[in-house]
Design a protein around this motif. Structure first.
Motif, PDB file in Angstrom:
ATOM      1  N   PHE A  17      25.930  22.992  11.656  1.00  0.00           N
ATOM      2  CA  PHE A  17      25.526  24.331  12.087  1.00  0.00           C
ATOM      3  C   PHE A  17      25.832  25.364  11.019  1.00  0.00           C
ATOM      4  O   PHE A  17      25.015  26.232  10.714  1.00  0.00           O
ATOM      5  N   SER A  22      17.823  25.523   9.150  1.00  0.00           N
ATOM      6  CA  SER A  22      17.214  25.086  10.398  1.00  0.00           C
ATOM      7  C   SER A  22      15.730  25.401  10.434  1.00  0.00           C
ATOM      8  O   SER A  22      15.252  26.302   9.745  1.00  0.00           O
ATOM      9  N   VAL A  29      14.902  22.267  18.083  1.00  0.00           N
ATOM     10  CA  VAL A  29      15.443  22.945  16.911  1.00  0.00           C
ATOM     11  C   VAL A  29      16.124  21.868  16.070  1.00  0.00           C
ATOM     12  O   VAL A  29      16.798  20.988  16.605  1.00  0.00           O
ATOM     13  N   TYR A  31      18.690  21.298  12.810  1.00  0.00           N
ATOM     14  CA  TYR A  31      19.630  21.760  11.793  1.00  0.00           C
ATOM     15  C   TYR A  31      19.868  20.579  10.865  1.00  0.00           C
ATOM     16  O   TYR A  31      20.032  19.455  11.337  1.00  0.00           O
ATOM     17  N   GLN A  32      19.906  20.833   9.568  1.00  0.00           N
ATOM     18  CA  GLN A  32      20.107  19.734   8.629  1.00  0.00           C
ATOM     19  C   GLN A  32      21.085  20.112   7.531  1.00  0.00           C
ATOM     20  O   GLN A  32      21.249  21.290   7.201  1.00  0.00           O
ATOM     21  N   GLY A 109      10.892  20.475   8.504  1.00  0.00           N
ATOM     22  CA  GLY A 109      12.174  20.509   7.803  1.00  0.00           C
ATOM     23  C   GLY A 109      12.171  19.770   6.483  1.00  0.00           C
ATOM     24  O   GLY A 109      13.205  19.665   5.834  1.00  0.00           O
TER      25      GLY A 109
END
Length: 116
Positions: A17, A22, A29, A31-32, A109
């Motif tokens: 996070f 993101s 959603v 997040y990476q 993403g």
């Protein structure tokens, strides 16, 4: 999907996070966070109580997400941790629609290439 492919600890979730990378679509959603020297990718899945009110619904959504990721596992890069968080529209999706939405999200993403 084996437990070694999952992010379980709160500190690991928070690290992804806090990386602040993101993307989102209507159902999920993502997040990476890149993480070098890993044997394989790791994923954390979150379905909140506000999204799916019963445990049965939440667990079903998580099973759908895990199965979709298992089907595209060879295409996913090894050196990445990512989180998938469900949104309210995800409760209406069946397995095929879940996979389609996840593929779209992973392409947004730049985890998967556009040709996949």
């Amino acid at each position: 999907m084996r437990k070694s492919y999952r992010i379980k600890k709160e500190a690991e979730f928070q690290a992804v996070f806090d990386y602040h990378q993101s993307v989102a679509n209507k159902a999920f959603v993502l997040y990476q966070m890149p993480k070098s020297h890993q044997k394989h990718f790791r994923v954390g899945i979150s379905v909140g109580k506000k999204i799916a009110h019963t445990a049965v619904q939440r667990n079903q959504m998580k099973r759908y997400i895990r199965q979709a990721l298992l089907e595209i596992k060879p295409q996913l890069p090894a050196e990445i941790d990512f989180l998938i968080i469900a949104r309210k529209p995800a409760t209406q999706l069946n397995m095929a629609e879940t996979k389609k939405n996840l593929l779209h999200l992973l392409k947004l993403g730049k985890i998967l290439s556009e040709s996949t």
